[in-house]
Design a protein around this motif. Structure first.
Motif, PDB file in Angstrom:
ATOM      1  N   TYR A 223       0.855  -1.191   0.000  1.00 41.51           N
ATOM      2  CA  TYR A 223       0.000   0.000   0.000  1.00 41.51           C
ATOM      3  C   TYR A 223       0.888   1.237   0.000  1.00 41.51           C
ATOM      4  CZ  TYR A 223       0.428  -0.219   5.212  1.00 41.51           C
ATOM      5  OH  TYR A 223       0.876  -0.275   6.512  1.00 41.51           O
ATOM      6  N   SER A 224       0.256   2.407  -0.146  1.00 41.53           N
ATOM      7  CA  SER A 224       1.010   3.666  -0.208  1.00 41.53           C
ATOM      8  C   SER A 224       1.153   4.254   1.193  1.00 41.53           C
ATOM      9  CB  SER A 224       0.272   4.661  -1.104  1.00 41.53           C
ATOM     10  OG  SER A 224      -0.998   4.970  -0.557  1.00 41.53           O
ATOM     11  N   GLN A 225       2.035   5.244   1.331  1.00 38.44           N
ATOM     12  CA  GLN A 225       2.221   5.883   2.622  1.00 38.44           C
ATOM     13  C   GLN A 225       0.947   6.600   3.052  1.00 38.44           C
ATOM     14  OE1 GLN A 225       5.017   5.621   4.700  1.00 38.44           O
ATOM     15  NE2 GLN A 225       3.467   6.461   6.083  1.00 38.44           N
ATOM     16  N   ARG A 226       0.238   7.164   2.083  1.00 32.40           N
ATOM     17  CA  ARG A 226      -1.042   7.807   2.402  1.00 32.40           C
ATOM     18  C   ARG A 226      -2.005   6.816   3.036  1.00 32.40           C
ATOM     19  NH1 ARG A 226      -3.857  11.512  -2.112  1.00 32.40           N
ATOM     20  NH2 ARG A 226      -2.248  13.080  -2.466  1.00 32.40           N
ATOM     21  N   THR A 227      -2.117   5.642   2.401  1.00 34.67           N
ATOM     22  CA  THR A 227      -3.025   4.620   2.908  1.00 34.67           C
ATOM     23  C   THR A 227      -2.591   4.172   4.292  1.00 34.67           C
ATOM     24  OG1 THR A 227      -3.278   3.883   0.625  1.00 34.67           O
ATOM     25  CG2 THR A 227      -4.172   2.463   2.333  1.00 34.67           C
ATOM     26  N   GLY A 349     -13.796  -9.776  -2.773  1.00 31.45           N
ATOM     27  CA  GLY A 349     -13.889  -8.325  -2.876  1.00 31.45           C
ATOM     28  C   GLY A 349     -14.725  -7.773  -1.739  1.00 31.45           C
ATOM     29  N   PRO A 350     -14.798  -6.446  -1.581  1.00 27.42           N
ATOM     30  CA  PRO A 350     -15.560  -5.853  -0.476  1.00 27.42           C
ATOM     31  C   PRO A 350     -17.035  -6.261  -0.459  1.00 27.42           C
ATOM     32  CG  PRO A 350     -14.112  -4.226  -1.469  1.00 27.42           C
ATOM     33  CD  PRO A 350     -14.046  -5.429  -2.342  1.00 27.42           C
ATOM     34  N   ARG A 351     -17.686  -6.262  -1.619  1.00 28.83           N
ATOM     35  CA  ARG A 351     -19.095  -6.651  -1.660  1.00 28.83           C
ATOM     36  C   ARG A 351     -19.264  -8.122  -1.301  1.00 28.83           C
ATOM     37  NH1 ARG A 351     -23.495  -4.038  -0.931  1.00 28.83           N
ATOM     38  NH2 ARG A 351     -22.694  -2.350  -2.249  1.00 28.83           N
ATOM     39  N   ASP A 352     -18.363  -8.959  -1.806  1.00 31.98           N
ATOM     40  CA  ASP A 352     -18.420 -10.382  -1.463  1.00 31.98           C
ATOM     41  C   ASP A 352     -18.153 -10.609   0.023  1.00 31.98           C
ATOM     42  OD1 ASP A 352     -19.005 -11.187  -4.012  1.00 31.98           O
ATOM     43  OD2 ASP A 352     -16.924 -11.550  -4.580  1.00 31.98           O
ATOM     44  N   HIS A 399      -8.454  -2.503  -2.344  1.00 32.98           N
ATOM     45  CA  HIS A 399      -9.610  -1.690  -1.948  1.00 32.98           C
ATOM     46  C   HIS A 399      -9.483  -1.291  -0.482  1.00 32.98           C
ATOM     47  CE1 HIS A 399     -11.139  -4.129  -5.312  1.00 32.98           C
ATOM     48  NE2 HIS A 399     -12.071  -3.219  -5.512  1.00 32.98           N
ATOM     49  N   VAL A 400      -9.706  -0.040  -0.188  1.00 30.92           N
ATOM     50  CA  VAL A 400      -9.967   0.411   1.174  1.00 30.92           C
ATOM     51  C   VAL A 400     -11.345   1.052   1.111  1.00 30.92           C
ATOM     52  CG1 VAL A 400      -9.250   1.903   3.071  1.00 30.92           C
ATOM     53  CG2 VAL A 400      -7.518   0.781   1.657  1.00 30.92           C
ATOM     54  N   THR A 401     -12.336   0.343   1.643  1.00 34.92           N
ATOM     55  CA  THR A 401     -13.742   0.661   1.369  1.00 34.92           C
ATOM     56  C   THR A 401     -14.498   0.946   2.653  1.00 34.92           C
ATOM     57  OG1 THR A 401     -13.681  -0.788  -0.568  1.00 34.92           O
ATOM     58  CG2 THR A 401     -15.846  -0.194   0.277  1.00 34.92           C
ATOM     59  N   GLU A 402     -15.207   2.059   2.670  1.00 36.95           N
ATOM     60  CA  GLU A 402     -16.051   2.408   3.809  1.00 36.95           C
ATOM     61  C   GLU A 402     -17.406   1.707   3.691  1.00 36.95           C
ATOM     62  OE1 GLU A 402     -18.028   6.354   5.968  1.00 36.95           O
ATOM     63  OE2 GLU A 402     -17.290   6.470   3.905  1.00 36.95           O
ATOM     64  N   VAL A 403     -17.869   1.148   4.804  1.00 36.51           N
ATOM     65  CA  VAL A 403     -19.230   0.603   4.877  1.00 36.51           C
ATOM     66  C   VAL A 403     -20.116   1.714   5.421  1.00 36.51           C
ATOM     67  CG1 VAL A 403     -20.702  -1.207   5.830  1.00 36.51           C
ATOM     68  CG2 VAL A 403     -18.316  -1.715   5.273  1.00 36.51           C
ATOM     69  N   GLU A 404     -21.010   2.227   4.583  1.00 40.29           N
ATOM     70  CA  GLU A 404     -21.746   3.445   4.960  1.00 40.29           C
ATOM     71  C   GLU A 404     -23.000   3.146   5.782  1.00 40.29           C
ATOM     72  OE1 GLU A 404     -21.075   7.069   2.180  1.00 40.29           O
ATOM     73  OE2 GLU A 404     -21.895   5.447   0.946  1.00 40.29           O
ATOM     74  N   VAL A 410     -30.135  -2.750   0.821  1.00 36.95           N
ATOM     75  CA  VAL A 410     -28.757  -2.886   0.352  1.00 36.95           C
ATOM     76  C   VAL A 410     -27.830  -2.039   1.225  1.00 36.95           C
ATOM     77  CG1 VAL A 410     -27.196  -2.560  -1.612  1.00 36.95           C
ATOM     78  CG2 VAL A 410     -29.549  -3.278  -2.011  1.00 36.95           C
ATOM     79  N   ILE A 411     -26.667  -2.616   1.544  1.00 33.77           N
ATOM     80  CA  ILE A 411     -25.642  -1.869   2.272  1.00 33.77           C
ATOM     81  C   ILE A 411     -24.813  -1.090   1.251  1.00 33.77           C
ATOM     82  CG2 ILE A 411     -23.617  -2.034   3.777  1.00 33.77           C
ATOM     83  CD1 ILE A 411     -24.694  -4.699   4.787  1.00 33.77           C
ATOM     84  N   THR A 412     -24.701   0.200   1.434  1.00 38.73           N
ATOM     85  CA  THR A 412     -23.918   1.012   0.497  1.00 38.73           C
ATOM     86  C   THR A 412     -22.447   1.031   0.913  1.00 38.73           C
ATOM     87  OG1 THR A 412     -24.425   3.033   1.737  1.00 38.73           O
ATOM     88  CG2 THR A 412     -25.872   2.472  -0.094  1.00 38.73           C
ATOM     89  N   LEU A 413     -21.594   0.946  -0.090  1.00 43.71           N
ATOM     90  CA  LEU A 413     -20.149   0.965   0.116  1.00 43.71           C
ATOM     91  C   LEU A 413     -19.553   2.152  -0.621  1.00 43.71           C
ATOM     92  CD1 LEU A 413     -19.276  -2.823  -0.455  1.00 43.71           C
ATOM     93  CD2 LEU A 413     -19.721  -1.670   1.711  1.00 43.71           C
ATOM     94  N   GLN A 414     -18.420   2.643  -0.136  1.00 43.66           N
ATOM     95  CA  GLN A 414     -17.734   3.763  -0.785  1.00 43.66           C
ATOM     96  C   GLN A 414     -16.232   3.505  -0.748  1.00 43.66           C
ATOM     97  OE1 GLN A 414     -18.622   8.242  -0.321  1.00 43.66           O
ATOM     98  NE2 GLN A 414     -17.059   7.876   1.242  1.00 43.66           N
ATOM     99  N   ASP A 415     -15.604   3.423  -1.928  1.00 45.06           N
ATOM    100  CA  ASP A 415     -14.170   3.190  -2.018  1.00 45.06           C
ATOM    101  C   ASP A 415     -13.412   4.475  -1.674  1.00 45.06           C
ATOM    102  OD1 ASP A 415     -14.410   0.521  -2.827  1.00 45.06           O
ATOM    103  OD2 ASP A 415     -14.655   1.080  -4.928  1.00 45.06           O
TER     104      ASP A 415
END
Length: 465
Positions: A223-227, A349-352, A399-404, A410-415
């Motif tokens: 991953y990156s330093q930001r992540t 993946g995040p949805r799975d 993926h670094v994904t927020e579970v909103e 449906v559960i909404t996700l945001q990358d």
């Protein structure tokens, strides 16, 4: 009948004459002679090794199993007796062959036979034995077949028995599979006939004595330093994080790094099937599941440990892997004040990941409606970190994904960060992609602020990495 020493001396003369250039045989014939000579030499090498090995076992006998001897004392005793046994065998062999025989016998008695050199190699991550004649290793994410083999199926079975017996486990026809760990923490899986058709199978995932740090993962390109800065803030801010990915994607390594961000003044309970996590905080309680005994009783699974951990006054619960109905108890823990919990889940993946958690909750036997389960998941889980092993063998967070929240059913996700595959591969087949910010600001920033954790807004800017 000629002695072993006579046969080895004759083989030595064969090597001398074949290299002297005094024969005028045809090239094909010479090649055949060389092959025959090499095969004979290998057979004689094995005979000498077996002779010395048996003599050593007769000489040392029960001392090899003396519980009062330390490992270093045992090693000194074996190597001293081995040197004496080699000197008593009056044979003509090169110093290199003599050293090789001594090392292989020492590996058999003190270690795990033909795979011992690979277990000592710090650059290897996995050792796989596919029957007595086939040994494979993983180096830099790629599989390679290596020279080396067990003498026969019985030799391989003895090695497997040595591994599992040292940790109080067994493997036989009534229990032909075992999942355990070596004393150094390396994870071991063994399957024997009749389940393994072509010979016993042994898989060892090596344990790093010096665990990787966040800086290491940045250097590897995981991953990156930001992540890294963002994930450190999420852990310190007590978000509930799930690390997902396939087998061998590096989930446990990432989980270990994320756990290192937990403040040192918190009480941490870790729960694993085979203890692999290496946390350096002051207040860590390590729990490990237990299989059933020979009568089929006494099994303690991950779910039992999760339930019990809630009575241990944890600040954080870290579960090595959730793969069954323990998912329900993990969600309950996350929803009942144990914020900051971290676990891993196998998924694509995040949805799975969310779909798998739903399935595992249903495995608990509770007749819960899907919507109720999804509401629990959306309330409990804050962040999904998905990791993959790419075609070039590298392990990357993709993926670094927020579970909103729930929207309808449906559960909404945001990358928040997403791996950019569009850059392709270089001439050596290495991926040129990078983990990039999507420019979206997560909704849980306010939650982090309530924990006095500040996040630099520039971490989410799209320009640069």
């Amino acid at each position: 009948m000629s002695s072993l020493a006579d046969r080895l001396a004759a083989a030595s003369r064969d090597r001398t004459s074949s290299g002297s250039g005094q024969t005028d045989a045809l090239p094909a014939k010479a090649g055949t002679d060389r092959t025959t000579t090499t095969t004979r030499q290998e057979d004689e090498f094995r005979d000498l090794k077996a002779t010395v090995h048996n003599r050593l076992l007769q000489q040392l006998g029960p001392k090899l199993y003396d519980a009062d001897l330390t490992q270093s004392e045992l090693e000194r005793m074996v190597r001293s007796a081995l040197q004496d046994a080699m000197q008593d065998e009056d044979v003509l062999i090169t110093p290199a062959d003599r050293t090789r025989i001594a090392q292989e016998i020492a590996d058999d008695i003190l270690g795990y036979g033909p795979i011992e050199p690979f277990l000592r190699d710090p650059d290897l991550t996995e050792v796989m034995v596919n029957g007595p004649d086939s040994i494979w290793i993983e180096r830099s994410g790629k599989l390679h077949k290596v020279e080396g083999a067990f003498g026969d199926e019985a030799h391989l079975r003895r090695t497997i028995d040595k591994i599992v017996s040292r940790i109080g486990r067994r493997v036989d026809e009534s229990s032909p599979m075992v999942d355990a760990r070596l004393p150094d923490g390396s994870r071991v899986n063994a399957v024997i006939p009749p389940l393994a058709i072509d010979g016993s199978l042994l898989t060892i995932r090596k344990f790093s004595a010096d665990p990787y740090t966040s800086d290491d993962l940045v250097a590897f390109g995981t991953y990156s330093q930001r992540t890294a800065d963002f994930l450190a803030a999420c852990v310190k801010g007590r978000l509930n994080v799930i690390v997902s990915g396939s087998t061998g994607a590096g989930k446990t390594t990432t989980l270990n790094v994320l756990s290192s961000f937990i403040p040192t003044d918190e009480r941490i309970v870790t729960i694993e099937d085979a203890a692999e996590l290496q946390l350096h905080q002051d207040h860590v309680l390590r729990l490990e599941s237990r299989p059933a005994n020979i009568e089929g009783k006494g099994a303690i699974d991950i779910r039992d440990l999760v339930k019990n951990s809630l009575r241990m006054r944890p600040d954080r619960i870290v579960v090595g892997e959730v793969r069954d109905s323990a998912a329900l108890d993990m969600l309950q823990a996350m929803n009942t004040g144990h914020d900051g919990s971290i676990c891993t889940v196998h998924s694509n993946g995040p949805r799975d990941t969310l779909a798998r958690i739903e399935t595992m909750v249903l495995m608990a036997g509770m007749d819960l409606p899907i919507r109720a389960i999804r509401e629990q998941v959306a309330s409990a889980v804050d962040l999904i970190v998905h990791q993959s092993r790419l075609r070039d063998g590298s392990r990357r967070i993709t993926h670094v994904t927020e579970v909103e929240r729930m929207e309808g059913d449906v559960i909404t996700l945001q990358d928040i960060f997403l791996y950019d595959h569009s850059m392709g591969f270089d001439e050596n087949g290495r991926s040129l992609g990078r983990l990039r910010a999507t420019g979206l600001r997560p909704k849980f920033i306010d939650k982090l602020a309530h924990e006095n954790v500040k996040v630099d807004p520039m971490l989410f800017a799209m320009d640069g990495i």
